[in-house]
Enzyme design. Structure first.
Site, short mmCIF file in Angstrom:
data_model
loop_
_atom_site.label_atom_id
_atom_site.label_comp_id
_atom_site.label_asym_id
_atom_site.label_seq_id
_atom_site.Cartn_x
_atom_site.Cartn_y
_atom_site.Cartn_z
N SER A 236 -2.16 1.90 1.61
CA SER A 236 -1.81 0.96 2.84
C SER A 236 -2.69 -0.13 2.55
O SER A 236 -2.39 -0.89 1.70
CB SER A 236 -2.01 1.79 3.98
OG SER A 236 -1.26 1.26 5.10
N ASP B 264 9.26 5.03 2.67
CA ASP B 264 8.07 4.26 3.25
C ASP B 264 8.87 2.88 3.84
O ASP B 264 8.75 2.01 3.07
CB ASP B 264 6.96 3.91 2.17
CG ASP B 264 5.62 3.11 3.07
OD1 ASP B 264 5.87 2.85 4.26
OD2 ASP B 264 4.76 2.93 2.54
N HIS C 189 5.43 6.90 4.05
CA HIS C 189 4.06 6.15 4.05
C HIS C 189 3.07 7.17 3.54
O HIS C 189 2.04 6.92 2.85
CB HIS C 189 3.65 5.45 5.22
CG HIS C 189 2.39 4.51 5.11
ND1 HIS C 189 2.88 3.42 4.40
CD2 HIS C 189 1.31 4.27 5.45
CE1 HIS C 189 1.92 2.39 4.45
NE2 HIS C 189 0.76 3.23 5.24
#
Length: 716
Positions: A579, A659, A691
């Protein structure tokens, strides 16, 4: 601030010595039970909780309900061990999650997918033996049901369901309409979608035109006296539930977990819930609190004066107040979470934590409404605190001089004598603990102690250094098992995501530091500017400065660790992040060649394209101070893709097709660039993950691929 020093309990079991223990493995981790929040019985004698079992071979995760007696534990003295093995699995032959007690303590509701979809069930509970004597299906709706709560008066059960807002109307007609639309969607050969507003997809799923609503169903059915019978006969007797929050809004709002965004009033006549009625949902964090009468009537917004987030309402037991968490700055999802008090009679609002710099996590009222217990992160740990409505001073209930792990998921007995909570640390996942009337902490559950007893775990070591702006920055180090101070060890340098998150003394199944260290690595983690647990000013420092102070902190932190710890081999280091951590790995790729390899998971590669493909637009528009078309230069200033000509470090790229926070195209762009530049690279692509990598066998492949990549470049 007064502090009470409480030592965590020590489990006196004959575990192997350190020399007999072996390194942690992925298979070990998959065998651990994932303990969820406690639910204490009205009489204070039993605690229910769900624990998730993973079956690696079957590639499944299945929750089951457990029970543990409370009174035999809290009567012990400090340091006593509880009674290992006394917890018992009381629903083992079907999946069962989120147990919630009825007010009389004779039953509890739970969520199960036994009949094919998520529905609410009720179990009859024998408090003498601690066993379930019967189970009954309570809902059977096409749009499924979860998130149940029993009303305090025992008359109703509240639950969530994702429904079609155009079906709003009379209960029976609404139910029939939803059944019809669910069937049509399943049978249609056309899977195309038409969008007319943003936030058409969220995290890992498309919205499909549905909204989350709260429904009410009677706790007792008219013909209950004739017996519930089997599931097949139950289906004929289940009445249509009533929609309390109709409209084209999510009510309650989407949540990734934590405390419920809805609650009953103590008399059971009213429900308070969280909803966002702003037109531009994708750029709005303006979640508001609404109250609605259970017996019918319009909902009333009670937080219209705040344009930022208001969430997680909880009525005081005496009915005078609603406590809730709130932020002050609209559009900023990482503003400080404050604890607020709404006086129901006057509508007056007061911040209870105005002298408290930390984010408020979960909280619970004391039974006499005199105080509130809460969790709050602080420099790598998360203790439990207390605040009193008449004073803004927040007091620590218990702390330790060393890192004490993360406490969360608070619950309290009706007598107020015992506080329940979960706690995890770097060396162990969640178990349930109790703080009794003698201010001693004891462990209630021991589900994972036997499984971890043969595993060599390393304690978390903290260090600090002078980072960007000469601010004090905290870092952590984890040594490998069977550590030899005379050897040199390679390094896995982990960069956390968020970016408004932090490393600390907590447990993770997705990025587990103990597992990364287990195969002979030193693990280093830095809580750079933007990390939580060090005050809001430190968090805000990353806004508009993504590659600035955080990158400086990371490099200075690694420099400091290399100088302080002689066993670190600075010529064999690999940086890994997901991320925002993946973004930073990409930034590192273009700004330093000090690492032998990199791992970039679900990252931002091109800040311009990421703006147009993410769903929660409030995030980039706060961090980069506006939409792309209004502030393109700041987006470009911190975009890793513009430094591609500097890329040289071998890089593993990981991304999931589902995602929607950081679209898979970001990973493809990065991999394409690396390949065209001739930089050694590999891509791990998951067509069925979002994600996070959550499926057991996918997780196994993830750890295997990541560790093999690091070994390839740093073990030479």
């Amino acid at each position: 601030m007064r502090r009470f020093l409480i030592a965590a309990c020590v489990v006196a079991v004959a575990f192997p010595s350190a020399a007999q223990k072996r390194p942690f493995t992925f298979e070990d981790m998959m065998k651990l039970k994932r303990v969820e929040e406690p639910a204490v019985s009205p009489d204070g004698k039993w605690v229910l909780f769900a624990a998730l079992d993973l079956d690696l071979k079957a590639n499944t995760k299945t929750p089951h309900v457990w029970a543990v007696p409370l009174d035999t534990h809290v009567s012990q003295k400090q340091g006593d061990v509880g009674i290992p093995g006394e917890e018992r699995e009381i629903i083992a032959d079907q999946d069962a999650d989120r147990p919630r007690w009825s007010p009389d303590g004779k039953r509890f509701a739970f969520v199960s997918t036994k009949i094919g979809g998520s529905q609410i069930w009720i179990a009859e509970f024998d408090g003498t033996t601690g066993t379930v004597t019967a189970r009954h299906l309570h809902t059977n709706i096409a749009t499924e049901a979860d998130g149940e709560l029993w009303s305090p008066d025992g008359k109703n059960i509240l639950f969530k369901s994702d429904v079609y807002p155009e079906c709003d109307g009379a209960p029976v007609a609404e139910a029939d309409c939803n059944v019809k639309k669910v069937k049509e969607a399943a049978e249609s050969k056309v899977k195309a979608r038409v969008f007319d507003h943003l936030l058409y997809r969220h995290w890992n799923a498309y919205k499909e035109g549905k909204r989350t609503h709260l429904f009410l169903i009677p706790a007792e059915f008219p013909d209950a006296s004739s017996g519930w019978g089997e599931v097949s006969s139950n289906l004929r007797r289940v009445p249509a539930p009533r929609d309390l929050t109709p409209g084209d809004y999510d009510a309650p709002v989407f949540s990734l977990g934590g405390q419920d965004n809805y609650a009953f009033s103590p008399d059971g006549r009213e429900v308070c819930y969280t909803s966002n009625h702003d037109e531009g949902e994708a750029i709005s964090t303006n979640n508001d609190l609404f109250i609605v009468p259970v017996n019918g009537g319009p909902a009333k917004k009670i937080t219209a004066d705040n344009q930022a987030a208001d969430e997680t309402p909880l009525y005081s037991p005496d009915g005078k107040y609603i406590a809730y968490r709130a932020q002050a700055r609209p559009g900023y999802e990482s503003d400080r979470w404050r604890l607020m008090l709404y006086e129901r009679k006057t509508g007056e609002k007061t911040e209870l934590t105005r002298l408290f710099g930390s984010w408020v996590g979960t909280f619970v009222w004391f039974p006499d409404s005199s105080r509130i217990y809460l969790t709050a992160e602080n420099a790598g740990i998360s203790p439990v605190w207390a605040v009193y409505p008449e004073t803004p001073e927040v007091k620590a209930l218990f702390v330790r001089d060393d890192a004490a792990g993360y406490s969360d998921d608070l619950a309290i007995t009706d007598s107020g004598k015992t506080l329940l909570f979960t706690r995890m640390s770097i060396t162990a996942p969640n178990e349930i603990y109790a703080l009794g009337p003698d201010w001693h902490v004891v462990a209630l559950t021991h589900l994972n102690e036997a499984g971890l007893s043969h595993i060599a775990m390393s304690p978390l070591e903290s260090f600090s250094f002078s980072g960007a702006n000469n601010d004090k920055v905290q870092g952590f180090l984890l040594k490998p098992p069977n550590f030899d101070p005379n050897k040199k060890y390679p390094v896995k340098f982990l960069v956390h995501g968020g970016p408004q998150q932090a490393w600390g003394d907590d447990w993770s199944y997705r990025w587990n530091p103990e597992l990364f260290a287990a195969d002979g690595y030193v693990v280093i983690m830095i809580n750079f500017h933007g990390s939580t647990g060090y005050g809001q000013k430190f968090i805000d420092a990353i806004n508009g400065d993504w590659g600035g102070a955080p990158f400086e902190d990371l490099m200075k932190g690694l420099d400091y660790a290399e100088q302080k710890y002689p066993f670190i081999d600075k010529n064999r280091e690999c940086a890994l992040g997901a991320s925002y951590g993946g973004y930073m790995v990409n930034w590192i790729l273009g700004h330093t060649n000090r690492f032998k390899c990199l791992v970039s998971h679900d990252s931002t590669f091109n800040t311009e394209s990421a703006w147009g493909t993410t769903e929660e637009l409030w995030f980039p528009e706060w961090e980069f101070k506006g939409p792309l078309y209004a502030n393109r230069e700041l987006y470009r200033k911190w975009s890793p893709h513009l430094y591609a000509t500097n890329f040289k470090t071998p890089t593993l790229v990981v991304h999931g097709q589902l995602d929607y926070r950081l679209d898979v195209s970001e990973g493809f762009q990065l991999f394409t660039t690396l390949q065209r530049l001739g930089v050694p690279s590999k891509m791990l692509y998951f067509p069925d993950e979002g994600h996070w990598v959550l499926k057991p066998q996918n997780s196994q492949l993830w750890y295997k691929t990541v560790n093999e990549w690091v070994d390839r470049w740093v073990r030479k």
